[in-house]
Structure formats: structure tokens, C-alpha cells
Motif scaffolding. Structure first.
Motif, PDB file in Angstrom:
ATOM      1  N   PRO A 156       0.816  -1.219   0.000  1.00 55.17           N
ATOM      2  CA  PRO A 156       0.000   0.000   0.000  1.00 55.17           C
ATOM      3  C   PRO A 156       0.849   1.267   0.000  1.00 55.17           C
ATOM      4  CG  PRO A 156      -0.674  -1.494   1.768  1.00 55.17           C
ATOM      5  CD  PRO A 156       0.586  -2.054   1.175  1.00 55.17           C
ATOM      6  N   ARG A 157       0.314   2.300  -0.609  1.00 50.82           N
ATOM      7  CA  ARG A 157       0.957   3.617  -0.618  1.00 50.82           C
ATOM      8  C   ARG A 157       1.278   4.018   0.820  1.00 50.82           C
ATOM      9  NH1 ARG A 157       1.406   8.048  -3.843  1.00 50.82           N
ATOM     10  NH2 ARG A 157       0.309   7.069  -5.549  1.00 50.82           N
ATOM     11  N   GLY A 158       2.473   4.540   1.008  1.00 50.97           N
ATOM     12  CA  GLY A 158       2.895   4.987   2.333  1.00 50.97           C
ATOM     13  C   GLY A 158       3.522   3.899   3.190  1.00 50.97           C
ATOM     14  N   GLU A 188       8.642  -1.514   8.194  1.00 50.16           N
ATOM     15  CA  GLU A 188       8.046  -2.741   8.735  1.00 50.16           C
ATOM     16  C   GLU A 188       7.307  -3.534   7.659  1.00 50.16           C
ATOM     17  OE1 GLU A 188       4.804  -3.971  12.059  1.00 50.16           O
ATOM     18  OE2 GLU A 188       6.209  -2.379  12.601  1.00 50.16           O
ATOM     19  N   ALA A 189       6.462  -2.876   6.885  1.00 49.06           N
ATOM     20  CA  ALA A 189       5.705  -3.575   5.835  1.00 49.06           C
ATOM     21  C   ALA A 189       6.632  -4.114   4.749  1.00 49.06           C
ATOM     22  CB  ALA A 189       4.664  -2.633   5.221  1.00 49.06           C
ATOM     23  N   PHE A 190       7.618  -3.309   4.359  1.00 51.20           N
ATOM     24  CA  PHE A 190       8.563  -3.713   3.317  1.00 51.20           C
ATOM     25  C   PHE A 190       9.367  -4.940   3.739  1.00 51.20           C
ATOM     26  CE2 PHE A 190      13.042  -3.134   1.822  1.00 51.20           C
ATOM     27  CZ  PHE A 190      12.841  -3.464   0.484  1.00 51.20           C
ATOM     28  N   LEU A 209      20.006 -11.915  -9.044  1.00 50.17           N
ATOM     29  CA  LEU A 209      20.075 -10.608  -9.683  1.00 50.17           C
ATOM     30  C   LEU A 209      19.042  -9.709  -9.028  1.00 50.17           C
ATOM     31  CD1 LEU A 209      21.081  -8.642 -11.805  1.00 50.17           C
ATOM     32  CD2 LEU A 209      19.451  -9.653 -13.408  1.00 50.17           C
ATOM     33  N   VAL A 210      19.518  -8.666  -8.380  1.00 48.08           N
ATOM     34  CA  VAL A 210      18.650  -7.727  -7.678  1.00 48.08           C
ATOM     35  C   VAL A 210      18.521  -6.471  -8.529  1.00 48.08           C
ATOM     36  CG1 VAL A 210      18.332  -6.360  -5.581  1.00 48.08           C
ATOM     37  CG2 VAL A 210      19.410  -8.628  -5.455  1.00 48.08           C
ATOM     38  N   CYS A 211      17.328  -6.192  -8.959  1.00 49.23           N
ATOM     39  CA  CYS A 211      17.048  -4.955  -9.693  1.00 49.23           C
ATOM     40  C   CYS A 211      16.747  -3.898  -8.640  1.00 49.23           C
ATOM     41  CB  CYS A 211      15.880  -5.148 -10.649  1.00 49.23           C
ATOM     42  SG  CYS A 211      16.220  -6.404 -11.881  1.00 49.23           S
ATOM     43  N   ALA A 212      17.782  -3.183  -8.240  1.00 49.23           N
ATOM     44  CA  ALA A 212      17.712  -2.282  -7.099  1.00 49.23           C
ATOM     45  C   ALA A 212      17.123  -0.942  -7.514  1.00 49.23           C
ATOM     46  CB  ALA A 212      19.098  -2.109  -6.493  1.00 49.23           C
ATOM     47  N   GLY A 213      15.858  -0.781  -7.240  1.00 46.93           N
ATOM     48  CA  GLY A 213      15.185   0.487  -7.473  1.00 46.93           C
ATOM     49  C   GLY A 213      15.102   1.242  -6.167  1.00 46.93           C
ATOM     50  N   TYR A 214      15.723   2.390  -6.122  1.00 49.85           N
ATOM     51  CA  TYR A 214      15.747   3.180  -4.900  1.00 49.85           C
ATOM     52  C   TYR A 214      14.672   4.262  -4.898  1.00 49.85           C
ATOM     53  CZ  TYR A 214      20.055   0.701  -4.066  1.00 49.85           C
ATOM     54  OH  TYR A 214      20.977  -0.293  -3.859  1.00 49.85           O
ATOM     55  N   ASP A 215      13.668   4.077  -5.715  1.00 50.28           N
ATOM     56  CA  ASP A 215      12.587   5.056  -5.764  1.00 50.28           C
ATOM     57  C   ASP A 215      11.524   4.793  -4.700  1.00 50.28           C
ATOM     58  OD1 ASP A 215      12.028   2.759  -7.187  1.00 50.28           O
ATOM     59  OD2 ASP A 215      11.159   3.782  -8.901  1.00 50.28           O
ATOM     60  N   GLY A 216      11.806   3.899  -3.754  1.00 54.36           N
ATOM     61  CA  GLY A 216      10.930   3.701  -2.607  1.00 54.36           C
ATOM     62  C   GLY A 216      11.344   4.550  -1.416  1.00 54.36           C
ATOM     63  N   LEU A 217      12.402   5.340  -1.597  1.00 52.72           N
ATOM     64  CA  LEU A 217      12.890   6.189  -0.512  1.00 52.72           C
ATOM     65  C   LEU A 217      11.922   7.326  -0.212  1.00 52.72           C
ATOM     66  CD1 LEU A 217      16.594   6.423  -1.652  1.00 52.72           C
ATOM     67  CD2 LEU A 217      15.792   5.412   0.503  1.00 52.72           C
ATOM     68  N   LEU A 218      11.746   7.611   1.043  1.00 53.26           N
ATOM     69  CA  LEU A 218      10.888   8.723   1.457  1.00 53.26           C
ATOM     70  C   LEU A 218      11.319  10.022   0.779  1.00 53.26           C
ATOM     71  CD1 LEU A 218       8.644   9.870   3.249  1.00 53.26           C
ATOM     72  CD2 LEU A 218      10.345  10.100   5.067  1.00 53.26           C
ATOM     73  N   ALA A 219      12.621  10.206   0.578  1.00 55.78           N
ATOM     74  CA  ALA A 219      13.155  11.426  -0.029  1.00 55.78           C
ATOM     75  C   ALA A 219      12.901  11.510  -1.529  1.00 55.78           C
ATOM     76  CB  ALA A 219      14.657  11.527   0.230  1.00 55.78           C
ATOM     77  N   ASP A 220      12.477  10.405  -2.161  1.00 52.82           N
ATOM     78  CA  ASP A 220      12.306  10.374  -3.613  1.00 52.82           C
ATOM     79  C   ASP A 220      11.022  11.077  -4.028  1.00 52.82           C
ATOM     80  OD1 ASP A 220      11.591   9.217  -6.335  1.00 52.82           O
ATOM     81  OD2 ASP A 220      13.581   8.369  -5.986  1.00 52.82           O
ATOM     82  N   PRO A 221      11.095  11.974  -5.016  1.00 47.69           N
ATOM     83  CA  PRO A 221       9.896  12.707  -5.428  1.00 47.69           C
ATOM     84  C   PRO A 221       8.827  11.811  -6.070  1.00 47.69           C
ATOM     85  CG  PRO A 221      11.715  13.160  -6.928  1.00 47.69           C
ATOM     86  CD  PRO A 221      12.278  12.366  -5.775  1.00 47.69           C
ATOM     87  N   LEU A 222       9.202  10.631  -6.533  1.00 47.51           N
ATOM     88  CA  LEU A 222       8.239   9.721  -7.153  1.00 47.51           C
ATOM     89  C   LEU A 222       7.805   8.594  -6.219  1.00 47.51           C
ATOM     90  CD1 LEU A 222       9.860   9.422 -10.698  1.00 47.51           C
ATOM     91  CD2 LEU A 222       8.081  11.004  -9.928  1.00 47.51           C
ATOM     92  N   THR A 239       6.150   6.190  -3.517  1.00 47.97           N
ATOM     93  CA  THR A 239       4.857   5.921  -2.888  1.00 47.97           C
ATOM     94  C   THR A 239       5.085   5.154  -1.588  1.00 47.97           C
ATOM     95  OG1 THR A 239       4.571   3.849  -4.106  1.00 47.97           O
ATOM     96  CG2 THR A 239       3.649   5.859  -5.097  1.00 47.97           C
ATOM     97  N   MET A 240       6.365   4.934  -1.263  1.00 48.46           N
ATOM     98  CA  MET A 240       6.730   4.255  -0.026  1.00 48.46           C
ATOM     99  C   MET A 240       7.554   5.200   0.833  1.00 48.46           C
ATOM    100  SD  MET A 240       7.487   0.417  -1.422  1.00 48.46           S
ATOM    101  CE  MET A 240       7.707  -0.207   0.228  1.00 48.46           C
ATOM    102  N   GLU A 241       7.845   4.780   2.045  1.00 50.15           N
ATOM    103  CA  GLU A 241       8.560   5.630   2.992  1.00 50.15           C
ATOM    104  C   GLU A 241       9.753   4.891   3.580  1.00 50.15           C
ATOM    105  OE1 GLU A 241       5.673   7.123   5.779  1.00 50.15           O
ATOM    106  OE2 GLU A 241       4.529   8.114   4.195  1.00 50.15           O
ATOM    107  N   LEU A 242      10.685   4.509   2.699  1.00 50.30           N
ATOM    108  CA  LEU A 242      11.862   3.772   3.142  1.00 50.30           C
ATOM    109  C   LEU A 242      13.039   4.715   3.361  1.00 50.30           C
ATOM    110  CD1 LEU A 242      11.653   0.728   0.698  1.00 50.30           C
ATOM    111  CD2 LEU A 242      10.788   0.909   3.042  1.00 50.30           C
ATOM    112  N   SER A 243      13.961   4.274   4.207  1.00 53.72           N
ATOM    113  CA  SER A 243      15.197   5.013   4.434  1.00 53.72           C
ATOM    114  C   SER A 243      16.336   4.261   3.759  1.00 53.72           C
ATOM    115  CB  SER A 243      15.472   5.133   5.940  1.00 53.72           C
ATOM    116  OG  SER A 243      15.901   3.882   6.443  1.00 53.72           O
ATOM    117  N   PRO A 244      17.478   4.901   3.549  1.00 54.10           N
ATOM    118  CA  PRO A 244      18.624   4.176   2.998  1.00 54.10           C
ATOM    119  C   PRO A 244      18.982   2.928   3.809  1.00 54.10           C
ATOM    120  CG  PRO A 244      19.031   6.519   2.832  1.00 54.10           C
ATOM    121  CD  PRO A 244      17.765   6.348   3.660  1.00 54.10           C
ATOM    122  N   ALA A 245      18.893   3.014   5.136  1.00 58.93           N
ATOM    123  CA  ALA A 245      19.226   1.868   5.988  1.00 58.93           C
ATOM    124  C   ALA A 245      18.316   0.672   5.730  1.00 58.93           C
ATOM    125  CB  ALA A 245      19.160   2.272   7.455  1.00 58.93           C
ATOM    126  N   ASP A 246      17.087   0.917   5.292  1.00 64.19           N
ATOM    127  CA  ASP A 246      16.160  -0.185   5.007  1.00 64.19           C
ATOM    128  C   ASP A 246      16.666  -1.057   3.865  1.00 64.19           C
ATOM    129  OD1 ASP A 246      14.512   0.832   7.009  1.00 64.19           O
ATOM    130  OD2 ASP A 246      13.282   1.965   5.587  1.00 64.19           O
TER     131      ASP A 246
END
Length: 138
Positions: free
Chosen positions: A4-6, A10-12, A33-46, A48-55
Motif C-alpha cells: 500500500p501507498r505509504g 516494517e511492511a517492506f 540478480l537484484v534490480c535495485a530500485g531506490y525510488d521507494g525512498l521517502l526522499a524520492d519525489p516519485l 509511494t513508499m517511505e523507506l530510508s537508505p538503511a532499510d
């Protein structure tokens, strides 16, 4: 797995540990093979998730430590991440990801070699990434 958005840490990590990794590693592949998309970061303008780099580092540790997958058989491809902030954006998450791989390689008895034929081990590659990040910040 759609979350879910936001959704945050914990959910991730719960979805990763309880659903994705048991499915993916039930019959361990030769290479992960890990397709590492870092667009789940809270700081990312796109985001929809709220992850930190440490996550992202914690996700790697789940693969390596909790599921015992060998660090030298993990390949990471950068796929996304549009926040370029050095502390909270994609560069920080990439360093966390690679740092988790290096830490596992060191615990395993030495540097983990990528096998890329470049003569650089994973540790050398991440140190170069950190030097580039630090020089961009100054």
C-alpha cells in the motif's frame, strides 16, 4: 509484491522476509540478480513508499544472513531512484546496499570478489563509489 501507498520499513521488510525471499530462495538460484530500485525512498519525489537508505541495507542482510545466500553470488543492477541527496537519497541507499554485501564478505574470510574481470573486488568498487560521492559533496 504490491504494498500500500505509504508503506514503510516494517511492511517492506515483512513482505520481503515472509513472502518474497522464501519463494525466491526455496530452490536457491546460481546467482541472485537484484534490480535495485531506490525510488521507494521517502526522499524520492516519485516515491509511494517511505523507506530510508538503511532499510535497503537491512534487505540485503535478510538475503545474506537470514537466508544464507552467498554474497559473492549477488549481482545488483541500479534501476531507479531520483532523490540524489547524499544523506537520504539514492547514493546513500546504494552505499548501504553495497556496505551490507561487503560486511558479509568480510565475515566470510576476506573481500568478496565480483568476478567481473576488472581486478576490483566488491570492497574496492564500493570504496570508489564512496570517494566519488564524497568528492561530489565538496
Amino acid at each position: 509484491l504490491p504494498l500500500p501507498r505509504g508503506s514503510g520499513r516494517e511492511a517492506f521488510l515483512s513482505a520481503l522476509r515472509d513472502k518474497a525471499l522464501p519463494f525466491l530462495l526455496a530452490r536457491p538460484p546460481d546467482v541472485l540478480l537484484v534490480c535495485a530500485g531506490y525510488d521507494g525512498l521517502l526522499a524520492d519525489p516519485l516515491a509511494t513508499m517511505e523507506l530510508s537508505p538503511a532499510d535497503y541495507g537491512e534487505a540485503v542482510r535478510a538475503v545474506l544472513d537470514e537466508h544464507g545466500f552467498p554474497a559473492e553470488r549477488v549481482a545488483i543492477g541500479l534501476e531507479g531512484g531520483y532523490a540524489l541527496d547524499l544523506e537520504e537519497g539514492m547514493p546513500a541507499a546504494l552505499v548501504e546496499t553495497c556496505g551490507a554485501l561487503i560486511a558479509r564478505g568480510r565475515r566470510g574470510g576476506g573481500e568478496t570478489d565480483t568476478g567481473s574481470g576488472t581486478g576490483l573486488g566488491l570492497g574496492d568498487s564500493v570504496r570508489e563509489c564512496e570517494r566519488t560521492r564524497d568528492s561530489a559533496a565538496s
